[in-house]
Design a protein around this motif. Structure first.
Motif, PDB file in Angstrom:
ATOM      1  N   SER A 145       0.875  -2.449  12.550  1.00  0.00           N
ATOM      2  CA  SER A 145       1.827  -1.413  12.978  1.00  0.00           C
ATOM      3  C   SER A 145       3.267  -1.919  12.921  1.00  0.00           C
ATOM      4  O   SER A 145       4.186  -1.125  12.878  1.00  0.00           O
ATOM      5  N   CYS A 146       3.465  -3.241  12.922  1.00  0.00           N
ATOM      6  CA  CYS A 146       4.818  -3.793  12.836  1.00  0.00           C
ATOM      7  C   CYS A 146       5.519  -3.350  11.554  1.00  0.00           C
ATOM      8  O   CYS A 146       6.731  -3.238  11.516  1.00  0.00           O
ATOM      9  N   LEU A 147       4.730  -3.131  10.517  1.00  0.00           N
ATOM     10  CA  LEU A 147       5.327  -2.834   9.226  1.00  0.00           C
ATOM     11  C   LEU A 147       5.243  -1.362   8.848  1.00  0.00           C
ATOM     12  O   LEU A 147       5.691  -0.989   7.778  1.00  0.00           O
ATOM     13  N   ARG A 148       4.649  -0.531   9.705  1.00  0.00           N
ATOM     14  CA  ARG A 148       4.596   0.897   9.388  1.00  0.00           C
ATOM     15  C   ARG A 148       5.999   1.457   9.355  1.00  0.00           C
ATOM     16  O   ARG A 148       6.786   1.252  10.265  1.00  0.00           O
ATOM     17  N   GLY A 149       6.328   2.143   8.299  1.00  0.00           N
ATOM     18  CA  GLY A 149       7.649   2.737   8.172  1.00  0.00           C
ATOM     19  C   GLY A 149       8.736   1.729   7.880  1.00  0.00           C
ATOM     20  O   GLY A 149       9.900   2.046   7.928  1.00  0.00           O
ATOM     21  N   SER A 150       8.367   0.513   7.560  1.00  0.00           N
ATOM     22  CA  SER A 150       9.346  -0.513   7.246  1.00  0.00           C
ATOM     23  C   SER A 150       9.999  -0.214   5.902  1.00  0.00           C
ATOM     24  O   SER A 150       9.340   0.207   4.967  1.00  0.00           O
ATOM     25  N   LEU A 151      11.285  -0.443   5.839  1.00  0.00           N
ATOM     26  CA  LEU A 151      12.005  -0.279   4.588  1.00  0.00           C
ATOM     27  C   LEU A 151      11.465  -1.270   3.572  1.00  0.00           C
ATOM     28  O   LEU A 151      11.334  -2.453   3.869  1.00  0.00           O
ATOM     29  N   GLY A 152      11.106  -0.801   2.409  1.00  0.00           N
ATOM     30  CA  GLY A 152      10.642  -1.690   1.355  1.00  0.00           C
ATOM     31  C   GLY A 152       9.162  -1.979   1.378  1.00  0.00           C
ATOM     32  O   GLY A 152       8.655  -2.673   0.517  1.00  0.00           O
ATOM     33  N   ARG A 153       8.444  -1.452   2.351  1.00  0.00           N
ATOM     34  CA  ARG A 153       7.005  -1.706   2.456  1.00  0.00           C
ATOM     35  C   ARG A 153       6.313  -1.058   1.269  1.00  0.00           C
ATOM     36  O   ARG A 153       6.503   0.108   0.985  1.00  0.00           O
ATOM     37  N   THR A 154       5.536  -1.820   0.544  1.00  0.00           N
ATOM     38  CA  THR A 154       4.788  -1.303  -0.593  1.00  0.00           C
ATOM     39  C   THR A 154       3.331  -1.692  -0.441  1.00  0.00           C
ATOM     40  O   THR A 154       3.018  -2.732   0.127  1.00  0.00           O
ATOM     41  N   GLU A 155       2.464  -0.843  -0.939  1.00  0.00           N
ATOM     42  CA  GLU A 155       1.050  -1.190  -0.948  1.00  0.00           C
ATOM     43  C   GLU A 155       0.852  -2.241  -2.021  1.00  0.00           C
ATOM     44  O   GLU A 155       1.247  -2.059  -3.171  1.00  0.00           O
ATOM     45  N   LEU A 156       0.264  -3.316  -1.642  1.00  0.00           N
ATOM     46  CA  LEU A 156       0.137  -4.462  -2.530  1.00  0.00           C
ATOM     47  C   LEU A 156      -1.270  -4.538  -3.089  1.00  0.00           C
ATOM     48  O   LEU A 156      -2.230  -4.703  -2.357  1.00  0.00           O
ATOM     49  N   SER A 157      -1.373  -4.361  -4.408  1.00  0.00           N
ATOM     50  CA  SER A 157      -2.661  -4.626  -5.037  1.00  0.00           C
ATOM     51  C   SER A 157      -2.737  -6.138  -5.212  1.00  0.00           C
ATOM     52  O   SER A 157      -1.767  -6.772  -5.646  1.00  0.00           O
ATOM     53  N   PRO A 158      -3.850  -6.746  -4.835  1.00  0.00           N
ATOM     54  CA  PRO A 158      -3.925  -8.205  -4.839  1.00  0.00           C
ATOM     55  C   PRO A 158      -3.644  -8.806  -6.219  1.00  0.00           C
ATOM     56  O   PRO A 158      -4.198  -8.368  -7.220  1.00  0.00           O
ATOM     57  N   VAL A 159      -2.747  -9.770  -6.259  1.00  0.00           N
ATOM     58  CA  VAL A 159      -2.457 -10.523  -7.473  1.00  0.00           C
ATOM     59  C   VAL A 159      -2.774 -11.980  -7.167  1.00  0.00           C
ATOM     60  O   VAL A 159      -2.230 -12.547  -6.227  1.00  0.00           O
ATOM     61  N   LEU A 160      -3.661 -12.559  -7.924  1.00  0.00           N
ATOM     62  CA  LEU A 160      -4.035 -13.958  -7.720  1.00  0.00           C
ATOM     63  C   LEU A 160      -3.227 -14.849  -8.651  1.00  0.00           C
ATOM     64  O   LEU A 160      -2.732 -14.407  -9.686  1.00  0.00           O
ATOM     65  N   TRP A 161      -3.113 -16.117  -8.268  1.00  0.00           N
ATOM     66  CA  TRP A 161      -2.380 -17.068  -9.106  1.00  0.00           C
ATOM     67  C   TRP A 161      -2.998 -17.143 -10.493  1.00  0.00           C
ATOM     68  O   TRP A 161      -2.304 -17.327 -11.484  1.00  0.00           O
ATOM     69  N   GLU A 162      -4.324 -16.970 -10.580  1.00  0.00           N
ATOM     70  CA  GLU A 162      -5.015 -17.065 -11.861  1.00  0.00           C
ATOM     71  C   GLU A 162      -4.662 -15.901 -12.789  1.00  0.00           C
ATOM     72  O   GLU A 162      -4.864 -15.993 -14.003  1.00  0.00           O
ATOM     73  N   HIS A 163      -4.135 -14.807 -12.231  1.00  0.00           N
ATOM     74  CA  HIS A 163      -3.753 -13.654 -13.042  1.00  0.00           C
ATOM     75  C   HIS A 163      -2.454 -13.883 -13.800  1.00  0.00           C
ATOM     76  O   HIS A 163      -2.103 -13.085 -14.665  1.00  0.00           O
TER      77      HIS A 163
END
Length: 192
Positions: free
Chosen positions: A84-102
């Protein structure tokens, strides 16, 4: 007085208290769960435990016979309960997981990012023991399309941190105090 989001140790203690009345499997790693829940406050952790218990109940009704809450139930609950700390936060984006191997190539850059972002969070006692200060930030620069954002997404995924994408235009305002207000909204965990 500002009461911020719980630290890693505080989240682990909160989770332990919340789970002591639940039939939790001994395989559930509270330290790992606390690490994954960065930005979660007490109410979020309570909702997470409740949702994990509901997943276990639903599974039990379907006839698996298992009556304990397992790590897989917490993983399912994490998909539904966010911080809830980040709900409505400016710049908050849904992050699809990106691994280092990608990310192909850039081995030296990836190693430096792991050392400067992940290591201080995973091994804080080693930094204290060696007398090293944790870096306050990392500046990536380069031409458009050189994987700066992808590298940051991979670092956020591997260290279980929030990813906030903010442009300078989001922070600039001609009105007195609005830029500071926007910056405080971007950094909910810090006293600025």
């Amino acid at each position: 007085m500002v009461i911020g989001a719980p630290t890693l140790l505080q989240r682990k203690a909160i989770l332990s208290v919340l789970c002591e009345r639940m039939p939790v499997s001994p395989t559930v790693n509270m330290a790992e769960l606390a690490q994954i829940t960065t930005g979660y406050v007490g109410a979020d952790l309570s909702a997470l435990c409740r949702e994990a218990a509901m997943h276990a109940l639903r599974e039990n009704v379907k006839g698996s016979g298992q009556q304990v809450v397992d790590m897989k139930h917490f993983q399912e609950a994490l998909k539904l309960v966010g911080p809830s700390c980040l709900r409505g936060s400016l710049g908050r984006t849904e992050l699809s997981p990106v691994l280092w191997e990608h990310i192909g190539g850039l081995e030296e850059v990836k190693t430096k990012l792991i050392q400067s972002i992940e290591w201080p969070m995973r091994y804080p006692e080693a930094f204290v023991r060696l007398g090293l200060r944790q870096p306050r930030g990392v500046l990536l620069y380069g031409p458009p399309g050189c994987a700066k954002t992808t590298l940051v997404k991979a670092a956020a995924t591997s260290s279980h941190c929030a990813f906030l994408s903010v442009s300078g235009a989001d922070l600039c305002s001609p009105y007195v105090g609005d830029s500071e207000k926007a910056l405080a909204q971007v950094c909910p965990f810090n006293n600025l």
